[in-house]
Scaffold this motif. Structure first.
Motif, mmCIF file in Angstrom:
data_model
loop_
_atom_site.group_PDB
_atom_site.id
_atom_site.type_symbol
_atom_site.label_atom_id
_atom_site.label_comp_id
_atom_site.label_asym_id
_atom_site.label_seq_id
_atom_site.Cartn_x
_atom_site.Cartn_y
_atom_site.Cartn_z
ATOM 1 N N PRO A 276 36.696 -16.835 81.156
ATOM 2 C CA PRO A 276 36.275 -17.016 79.441
ATOM 3 C C PRO A 276 36.501 -15.877 78.199
ATOM 4 O O PRO A 276 36.056 -14.875 78.579
ATOM 5 C CB PRO A 276 35.641 -17.975 79.866
ATOM 6 N N GLY A 277 36.932 -15.413 77.105
ATOM 7 C CA GLY A 277 36.992 -14.133 76.029
ATOM 8 C C GLY A 277 38.309 -13.737 76.560
ATOM 9 O O GLY A 277 38.436 -13.306 75.424
ATOM 10 N N ASP A 278 38.746 -14.172 77.762
ATOM 11 C CA ASP A 278 40.288 -12.788 77.591
ATOM 12 C C ASP A 278 41.273 -13.325 77.243
ATOM 13 O O ASP A 278 42.078 -14.996 77.315
ATOM 14 C CB ASP A 278 40.973 -12.889 79.372
ATOM 15 N N ALA A 279 42.129 -12.308 76.550
ATOM 16 C CA ALA A 279 42.881 -12.905 75.784
ATOM 17 C C ALA A 279 44.248 -12.800 76.741
ATOM 18 O O ALA A 279 44.765 -11.760 77.789
ATOM 19 C CB ALA A 279 43.516 -11.626 74.285
ATOM 20 N N VAL A 280 45.196 -14.409 76.396
ATOM 21 C CA VAL A 280 46.859 -14.206 77.215
ATOM 22 C C VAL A 280 47.902 -14.805 76.567
ATOM 23 O O VAL A 280 47.676 -15.023 75.637
ATOM 24 C CB VAL A 280 46.128 -14.782 78.304
ATOM 25 N N ILE A 281 48.816 -13.845 77.640
ATOM 26 C CA ILE A 281 50.477 -14.663 77.441
ATOM 27 C C ILE A 281 50.198 -15.719 78.213
ATOM 28 O O ILE A 281 50.601 -15.147 78.824
ATOM 29 C CB ILE A 281 51.166 -13.723 76.792
ATOM 30 N N CYS A 282 51.495 -16.334 77.551
ATOM 31 C CA CYS A 282 52.157 -17.719 78.675
ATOM 32 C C CYS A 282 53.366 -17.879 78.128
ATOM 33 O O CYS A 282 54.266 -17.480 76.586
ATOM 34 C CB CYS A 282 51.410 -19.309 78.478
ATOM 35 N N THR A 283 54.701 -17.306 78.975
ATOM 36 C CA THR A 283 55.918 -17.675 78.536
ATOM 37 C C THR A 283 56.142 -18.310 79.268
ATOM 38 O O THR A 283 56.400 -17.913 81.011
ATOM 39 C CB THR A 283 56.938 -16.774 78.284
ATOM 40 N N GLY A 284 57.509 -19.466 79.625
ATOM 41 C CA GLY A 284 58.575 -19.475 80.777
ATOM 42 C C GLY A 284 57.307 -20.260 80.978
ATOM 43 O O GLY A 284 57.281 -21.436 81.294
ATOM 44 N N TYR A 285 58.400 -20.309 83.394
ATOM 45 C CA TYR A 285 57.924 -21.363 84.195
ATOM 46 C C TYR A 285 58.169 -23.032 83.046
ATOM 47 O O TYR A 285 59.009 -22.860 82.475
ATOM 48 C CB TYR A 285 56.106 -21.052 84.393
ATOM 49 N N ASP A 286 57.357 -23.883 83.147
ATOM 50 C CA ASP A 286 58.039 -25.261 82.742
ATOM 51 C C ASP A 286 57.055 -25.362 81.079
ATOM 52 O O ASP A 286 56.753 -26.324 80.727
ATOM 53 C CB ASP A 286 57.022 -26.401 83.463
ATOM 54 N N LEU A 287 55.956 -24.465 80.822
ATOM 55 C CA LEU A 287 55.600 -24.600 78.941
ATOM 56 C C LEU A 287 56.202 -24.644 77.998
ATOM 57 O O LEU A 287 57.475 -24.795 78.110
ATOM 58 C CB LEU A 287 54.425 -23.043 78.614
ATOM 59 N N GLY A 288 56.093 -26.245 77.566
ATOM 60 C CA GLY A 288 56.993 -26.841 76.334
ATOM 61 C C GLY A 288 57.773 -27.239 76.619
ATOM 62 O O GLY A 288 58.854 -28.339 75.744
ATOM 63 N N MET A 289 58.006 -27.830 78.228
ATOM 64 C CA MET A 289 59.414 -28.107 78.485
ATOM 65 C C MET A 289 58.871 -29.658 78.897
ATOM 66 O O MET A 289 59.028 -30.699 78.377
ATOM 67 C CB MET A 289 60.031 -27.620 79.810
ATOM 68 N N ASN A 290 58.398 -29.655 80.250
ATOM 69 C CA ASN A 290 57.464 -30.502 80.434
ATOM 70 C C ASN A 290 56.015 -30.632 80.757
ATOM 71 O O ASN A 290 55.253 -31.943 81.525
ATOM 72 C CB ASN A 290 58.234 -31.475 81.455
ATOM 73 N N THR A 291 55.563 -29.947 80.554
ATOM 74 C CA THR A 291 54.023 -29.848 80.395
ATOM 75 C C THR A 291 53.656 -29.075 78.698
ATOM 76 O O THR A 291 54.970 -28.710 78.015
ATOM 77 C CB THR A 291 54.067 -28.020 81.273
ATOM 78 N N ALA A 292 52.806 -30.210 78.842
ATOM 79 C CA ALA A 292 51.959 -29.843 76.849
ATOM 80 C C ALA A 292 51.974 -28.602 76.554
ATOM 81 O O ALA A 292 51.578 -26.981 77.230
ATOM 82 C CB ALA A 292 51.035 -30.652 76.831
ATOM 83 N N GLY A 293 52.843 -27.565 75.724
ATOM 84 C CA GLY A 293 53.322 -26.037 74.966
ATOM 85 C C GLY A 293 52.590 -26.196 73.959
ATOM 86 O O GLY A 293 51.396 -26.249 73.562
ATOM 87 N N GLY A 294 52.760 -24.590 73.884
ATOM 88 C CA GLY A 294 52.096 -23.547 72.456
ATOM 89 C C GLY A 294 51.726 -24.311 71.423
ATOM 90 O O GLY A 294 51.508 -24.391 70.330
#
Length: 330
Positions: free
Chosen positions: A81-99
């Motif tokens: 908790p508290g870590d700043a992270v980036i998420c791109t690709g894989y299934d994000l925003g396609m069939n997984t709730a996205g950004g």
């Protein structure tokens, strides 16, 4: 717990998007819960929001293939908790709730740390497009491309990937020639680092010929179709084209094997979706240091989630230049 998100639904009037409320329990299983600060607008997001079943199969859905934020909960893995992270690709925003939601819940393997020296907004000015552009440049450099070998062509140069590729290549010392059909974008592309600009018509000239005069030391192709075929025909001996897009067409209808067997050229496929996390992390580090494009010159538009529906229409109609960042968190 409820949170705000852009929700795309299939209604009697077609697919419609609105900002509404979702429950944390609506999110899929995953080791890490991330509170999203910024996202970005991509062509794939607009396809998801318009009901394209090749991108998203089930609705209601929250698009957004990019996200940057802070870890709220972490069951296991390298994040706390508290870590700043980036998420791109894989299934994000396609069939997984996205950004485009206040929260995402994803596997730990989908996340990379936000690099030191890069702020969250800048990460989304780059987003998947910037990551893909850098991967294209890396692919060309891995084949031995050097600045003194000649001009490097970038097709679809006003798009998200293209404009970042122009900036990175210019920063690395390459003479870049940009292809665009938008006459009002010439000054902008030159400000990004393009040394010369040619029209789509010029880039597609003599498409019926099997071979053309060698011209390019390398190509970043974001278009596909006949544009890529002509680029292959005009590569110098032993040169390479990095292919990452299909906005023109996924088909190579006019291609022959001649550029490959007469000039020994290479066609390099570039994927930024299923890329291993370790590789993504290396590329993000480059984007935060030696390969940082001119973020100010990218002229990223900043919008809210409420504005996304009109911007979906714009990007599908080809009316968006450069990058668009979406403010999600407060």
């Amino acid at each position: 717990m409820t949170f705000k998100a852009l929700i795309t639904e299939n209604t009697d009037n077609g697919y419609q998007s609105r900002v509404g409320e979702r429950e944390l329990s609506d999110l899929p299983e995953g080791e890490v819960l991330v509170k999203v600060a910024w996202s970005s607008l991509n062509y794939k997001d607009a396809l998801s929001a318009s009901g394209n079943k090749g991108v998203t199969r089930q609705y209601p859905h929250t698009p957004g293939i990019d996200a940057v934020g802070v870890v709220e909960e972490a069951e296991q893995g390298p994040f706390s908790p508290g870590d700043a992270v980036i998420c791109t690709g894989y299934d994000l925003g396609m069939n997984t709730a996205g950004g485009y939601g206040d929260y995402i819940r994803v596997p730990a393997d989908w996340l990379v740390p936000l690099p030191d020296g890069m702020d969250p907004r800048s990460a989304m000015v780059l987003g998947t497009a910037g990551l893909t552009a850098a991967l294209c440049v890396e692919a060309l450099l891995d084949t031995g491309l050097q600045e003194d070998q000649g001009d490097v062509l970038v097709t679809g140069a006003t798009g998200g990937v293209g404009c970042v590729a122009v900036s990175i290549l210019s920063r690395l010392g390459f003479r870049v020639v940009a292809v665009t059909g938008k006459s009002d974008a010439h000054d902008w592309l030159k400000n990004l680092g393009a040394a010369d600009i040619i029209s789509r018509e010029d880039a597609l000239a003599d498409a019926n010929k099997p071979m053309l005069k060698p011209r390019w030391a390398g190509v970043v192709d974001c278009v596909g179709g006949d544009m890529l075929v002509n680029a292959l025909k005009t590569l110098q001996y032993g040169a390479s084209a990095a292919c990452c897009g299909l906005v023109g067409s996924p088909q190579l209808n006019n291609a022959t094997v001649l550029p490959f067997i007469l000039r020994g050229v290479n066609l390099l496929g570039v994927d930024s979706v299923e890329l291993p996390r370790e590789v993504k992390q290396q590329i993000w580090q480059l984007l935060a240091s030696d390969w940082t494009p001119d973020l100010a010159a990218l002229e990223a538009a900043e919008i809210t989630r409420e504005q996304l529906p009109e911007w979906f229409e714009r990007i599908l109609a080809g009316g968006v230049r450069g990058r668009v960042v979406v403010k999600v968190g407060g």
